[in-house]
Scaffold this motif. Structure first.
Motif, PDB file in Angstrom:
ATOM      1  N   GLY A  33       3.150  31.777   5.627  1.00 23.08           N
ATOM      2  CA  GLY A  33       2.284  32.602   6.445  1.00 23.08           C
ATOM      3  C   GLY A  33       1.238  33.284   5.591  1.00 23.08           C
ATOM      4  N   GLU A  34       0.272  33.903   6.244  1.00 26.76           N
ATOM      5  CA  GLU A  34      -0.800  34.556   5.516  1.00 26.76           C
ATOM      6  C   GLU A  34      -0.267  35.755   4.730  1.00 26.76           C
ATOM      7  OE1 GLU A  34      -4.590  35.236   7.320  1.00 26.76           O
ATOM      8  OE2 GLU A  34      -4.043  34.050   9.068  1.00 26.76           O
ATOM      9  N   PRO A  35      -0.840  36.021   3.532  1.00 26.35           N
ATOM     10  CA  PRO A  35      -0.432  37.199   2.782  1.00 26.35           C
ATOM     11  C   PRO A  35      -0.818  38.470   3.527  1.00 26.35           C
ATOM     12  CG  PRO A  35      -2.372  36.198   1.788  1.00 26.35           C
ATOM     13  CD  PRO A  35      -1.895  35.257   2.843  1.00 26.35           C
ATOM     14  N   ASP A  36      -0.022  39.509   3.380  1.00 31.79           N
ATOM     15  CA  ASP A  36      -0.285  40.817   3.985  1.00 31.79           C
ATOM     16  C   ASP A  36      -0.316  40.772   5.504  1.00 31.79           C
ATOM     17  OD1 ASP A  36      -0.670  41.750   1.331  1.00 31.79           O
ATOM     18  OD2 ASP A  36      -2.758  41.150   1.414  1.00 31.79           O
ATOM     19  N   ALA A  37       0.349  39.795   6.096  1.00 31.78           N
ATOM     20  CA  ALA A  37       0.435  39.695   7.553  1.00 31.78           C
ATOM     21  C   ALA A  37       1.858  39.292   7.917  1.00 31.78           C
ATOM     22  CB  ALA A  37      -0.556  38.685   8.097  1.00 31.78           C
ATOM     23  N   PRO A  38       2.368  39.772   9.058  1.00 30.87           N
ATOM     24  CA  PRO A  38       3.712  39.354   9.460  1.00 30.87           C
ATOM     25  C   PRO A  38       3.778  37.841   9.593  1.00 30.87           C
ATOM     26  CG  PRO A  38       2.929  41.171  10.819  1.00 30.87           C
ATOM     27  CD  PRO A  38       1.756  40.700  10.014  1.00 30.87           C
ATOM     28  N   PRO A  39       4.741  37.190   8.950  1.00 31.46           N
ATOM     29  CA  PRO A  39       4.823  35.728   9.051  1.00 31.46           C
ATOM     30  C   PRO A  39       5.295  35.301  10.426  1.00 31.46           C
ATOM     31  CG  PRO A  39       6.727  36.592   7.876  1.00 31.46           C
ATOM     32  CD  PRO A  39       5.816  37.764   8.109  1.00 31.46           C
ATOM     33  N   PRO A  40       4.896  34.118  10.859  1.00 26.47           N
ATOM     34  CA  PRO A  40       5.441  33.603  12.129  1.00 26.47           C
ATOM     35  C   PRO A  40       6.957  33.515  12.029  1.00 26.47           C
ATOM     36  CG  PRO A  40       3.621  32.238  11.327  1.00 26.47           C
ATOM     37  CD  PRO A  40       3.991  33.164  10.214  1.00 26.47           C
ATOM     38  N   ASN A  41       7.627  33.721  13.142  1.00 27.42           N
ATOM     39  CA  ASN A  41       9.075  33.630  13.153  1.00 27.42           C
ATOM     40  C   ASN A  41       9.527  32.207  12.862  1.00 27.42           C
ATOM     41  OD1 ASN A  41       9.365  36.352  13.916  1.00 27.42           O
ATOM     42  ND2 ASN A  41       9.038  35.819  16.061  1.00 27.42           N
ATOM     43  N   SER A  42      10.627  32.089  12.127  1.00 27.96           N
ATOM     44  CA  SER A  42      11.200  30.778  11.888  1.00 27.96           C
ATOM     45  C   SER A  42      11.608  30.171  13.222  1.00 27.96           C
ATOM     46  CB  SER A  42      12.416  30.901  10.968  1.00 27.96           C
ATOM     47  OG  SER A  42      13.012  29.643  10.750  1.00 27.96           O
ATOM     48  N   GLY A  43      11.205  28.933  13.458  1.00 29.49           N
ATOM     49  CA  GLY A  43      11.505  28.263  14.705  1.00 29.49           C
ATOM     50  C   GLY A  43      10.454  28.451  15.775  1.00 29.49           C
ATOM     51  N   GLU A  44       9.444  29.287  15.492  1.00 23.32           N
ATOM     52  CA  GLU A  44       8.362  29.514  16.448  1.00 23.32           C
ATOM     53  C   GLU A  44       7.368  28.355  16.385  1.00 23.32           C
ATOM     54  OE1 GLU A  44       4.903  32.914  17.293  1.00 23.32           O
ATOM     55  OE2 GLU A  44       6.173  33.029  15.517  1.00 23.32           O
ATOM     56  N   ILE A  45       6.909  27.901  17.530  1.00 25.18           N
ATOM     57  CA  ILE A  45       5.880  26.861  17.568  1.00 25.18           C
ATOM     58  C   ILE A  45       4.525  27.534  17.438  1.00 25.18           C
ATOM     59  CG2 ILE A  45       4.827  25.001  18.887  1.00 25.18           C
ATOM     60  CD1 ILE A  45       7.476  24.535  20.234  1.00 25.18           C
ATOM     61  N   ILE A  46       3.770  27.161  16.415  1.00 27.96           N
ATOM     62  CA  ILE A  46       2.470  27.780  16.162  1.00 27.96           C
ATOM     63  C   ILE A  46       1.404  26.707  16.008  1.00 27.96           C
ATOM     64  CG2 ILE A  46       3.423  29.849  15.087  1.00 27.96           C
ATOM     65  CD1 ILE A  46       2.779  28.615  12.361  1.00 27.96           C
ATOM     66  N   ARG A  47       0.185  27.069  16.340  1.00 32.35           N
ATOM     67  CA  ARG A  47      -0.958  26.186  16.082  1.00 32.35           C
ATOM     68  C   ARG A  47      -1.642  26.665  14.811  1.00 32.35           C
ATOM     69  NH1 ARG A  47      -4.485  23.960  20.793  1.00 32.35           N
ATOM     70  NH2 ARG A  47      -2.501  22.829  20.903  1.00 32.35           N
ATOM     71  N   LEU A  48      -1.832  25.772  13.865  1.00 29.89           N
ATOM     72  CA  LEU A  48      -2.410  26.138  12.581  1.00 29.89           C
ATOM     73  C   LEU A  48      -3.924  26.240  12.678  1.00 29.89           C
ATOM     74  CD1 LEU A  48      -0.305  24.056  10.051  1.00 29.89           C
ATOM     75  CD2 LEU A  48       0.224  26.203  11.202  1.00 29.89           C
ATOM     76  N   PRO A  49      -4.552  26.910  11.693  1.00 30.97           N
ATOM     77  CA  PRO A  49      -6.022  26.935  11.666  1.00 30.97           C
ATOM     78  C   PRO A  49      -6.588  25.521  11.659  1.00 30.97           C
ATOM     79  CG  PRO A  49      -5.123  28.498  10.086  1.00 30.97           C
ATOM     80  CD  PRO A  49      -3.964  27.687  10.593  1.00 30.97           C
ATOM     81  N   GLN A  50      -7.810  25.397  12.122  1.00 31.41           N
ATOM     82  CA  GLN A  50      -8.441  24.087  12.235  1.00 31.41           C
ATOM     83  C   GLN A  50      -8.546  23.396  10.877  1.00 31.41           C
ATOM     84  OE1 GLN A  50     -12.549  24.152  13.334  1.00 31.41           O
ATOM     85  NE2 GLN A  50     -12.482  22.161  14.323  1.00 31.41           N
ATOM     86  N   ILE A  51      -8.186  22.133  10.850  1.00 32.61           N
ATOM     87  CA  ILE A  51      -8.361  21.292   9.661  1.00 32.61           C
ATOM     88  C   ILE A  51      -9.754  20.697   9.729  1.00 32.61           C
ATOM     89  CG2 ILE A  51      -7.549  19.210   8.475  1.00 32.61           C
ATOM     90  CD1 ILE A  51      -4.739  19.915   9.657  1.00 32.61           C
ATOM     91  N   ARG A  52     -10.553  20.880   8.652  1.00 28.74           N
ATOM     92  CA  ARG A  52     -11.975  20.544   8.734  1.00 28.74           C
ATOM     93  C   ARG A  52     -12.434  19.595   7.627  1.00 28.74           C
ATOM     94  NH1 ARG A  52     -15.095  26.016   8.908  1.00 28.74           N
ATOM     95  NH2 ARG A  52     -16.819  24.644   9.508  1.00 28.74           N
ATOM     96  N   THR A  53     -11.749  19.553   6.486  1.00 26.98           N
ATOM     97  CA  THR A  53     -12.219  18.675   5.415  1.00 26.98           C
ATOM     98  C   THR A  53     -11.952  17.220   5.780  1.00 26.98           C
ATOM     99  OG1 THR A  53     -10.134  18.651   4.165  1.00 26.98           O
ATOM    100  CG2 THR A  53     -11.662  20.466   3.704  1.00 26.98           C
ATOM    101  N   ALA A  54     -12.752  16.335   5.216  1.00 31.94           N
ATOM    102  CA  ALA A  54     -12.574  14.906   5.482  1.00 31.94           C
ATOM    103  C   ALA A  54     -11.195  14.433   5.031  1.00 31.94           C
ATOM    104  CB  ALA A  54     -13.677  14.109   4.775  1.00 31.94           C
ATOM    105  N   ALA A  55     -10.765  14.896   3.858  1.00 32.47           N
ATOM    106  CA  ALA A  55      -9.450  14.498   3.350  1.00 32.47           C
ATOM    107  C   ALA A  55      -8.335  15.042   4.234  1.00 32.47           C
ATOM    108  CB  ALA A  55      -9.275  14.976   1.913  1.00 32.47           C
ATOM    109  N   GLY A  56      -8.490  16.285   4.684  1.00 34.75           N
ATOM    110  CA  GLY A  56      -7.473  16.874   5.547  1.00 34.75           C
ATOM    111  C   GLY A  56      -7.361  16.163   6.873  1.00 34.75           C
TER     112      GLY A  56
END
Length: 229
Positions: free
Chosen positions: A177-200
């Motif tokens: 999870g992001e530093p200095d922010a509450p991490p998502p709960n284990s087992g929680e379904i989350i949508r990640l930030p947009q993947i934008r690089t060609a390799a990604g």
């Protein structure tokens, strides 16, 4: 079934062509981004810069954090880098220090969006690579003598669904999870930030539901802030 949350994504943005990011020379398995260089080369290209005017919604001086409300994006959370300092001269626009900011101010911000540094099927080698990236941090393209000023974070979990056409992926979060922010709960379904690089995006296209995957992103980071009123 847990509800899908958008903890890390204000909204899906339209994809724009950007340059590849040079990062690491470790050999990674299939369905992983491939980079050139070493972990000393972690750099965010200028293509990911944004210049926008918004209103400060909240501040977190302990972490140099701020939440800005944009007319088109809503609330966006970011960190002010150490480069956010008061300047009144030189060739560039005047800027203000973090300490001058107040809730309710209208500000112009030069900032960097999330950048995907690693998209890969989880292996011990990939986990080690992700840790090395996070420990190092990233610098900024074109900033002379730029030391790592942008923090990175990692997320890992089981892939639920991918959306390659918009660079999105849902996972069952296991760790991270992001530093200095509450991490998502284990087992929680989350949508990640947009993947934008060609390799990604190429790596995302190979990921399948049910596979374990590891991701490394940069934190959204402000480089300059100018108080308008």
């Amino acid at each position: 079934m847990n509800k899908i949350t958008r903890r890390s994504m204000a909204k899906l943005l339209a994809l724009a062509p950007v340059g590849a990011v040079a990062m690491t020379g470790l050999t990674l398995p299939a369905a992983a981004q491939s980079f050139a260089g070493t972990t000393t080369d972690l750099s965010i290209p200028n293509a990911y810069q944004n210049f926008k005017r918004g209103t400060i919604h909240s501040l977190d001086p302990a972490t140099r954090g701020l939440v800005v409300v944009w007319p088109d994006l809503g609330r966006v959370k970011m960190k002010a880098s150490d480069l956010v300092a008061k300047t009144t001269s030189g060739g560039g626009a005047a800027s203000n220090s973090y300490e001058e900011l107040k809730v309710g101010q209208t500000v112009d911000i030069q900032w960097f969006d999330y950048v995907d540094f690693l998209v890969a099927k989880t292996t011990p080698e990939v986990r080690a690579q992700a840790k090395a990236m996070v420990d190092k941090g990233a610098s900024l393209e074109g900033v002379v003598g730029s030391r790592p000023v942008v923090r990175l974070f990692t997320l890992e979990g089981m892939v639920v669904k991918t959306y390659p056409d918009v660079g999105a992926v849902d996972i069952i979060n296991a760790v991270g999870g992001e530093p200095d922010a509450p991490p998502p709960n284990s087992g929680e379904i989350i949508r990640l930030p947009q993947i934008r690089t060609a390799a990604g995006l190429a790596a995302l296209a190979q990921l399948k539901a049910g596979e374990l995957a590891t991701f490394v992103y940069s934190v959204q980071t402000a480089l300059k802030i100018h108080i308008i009123r």
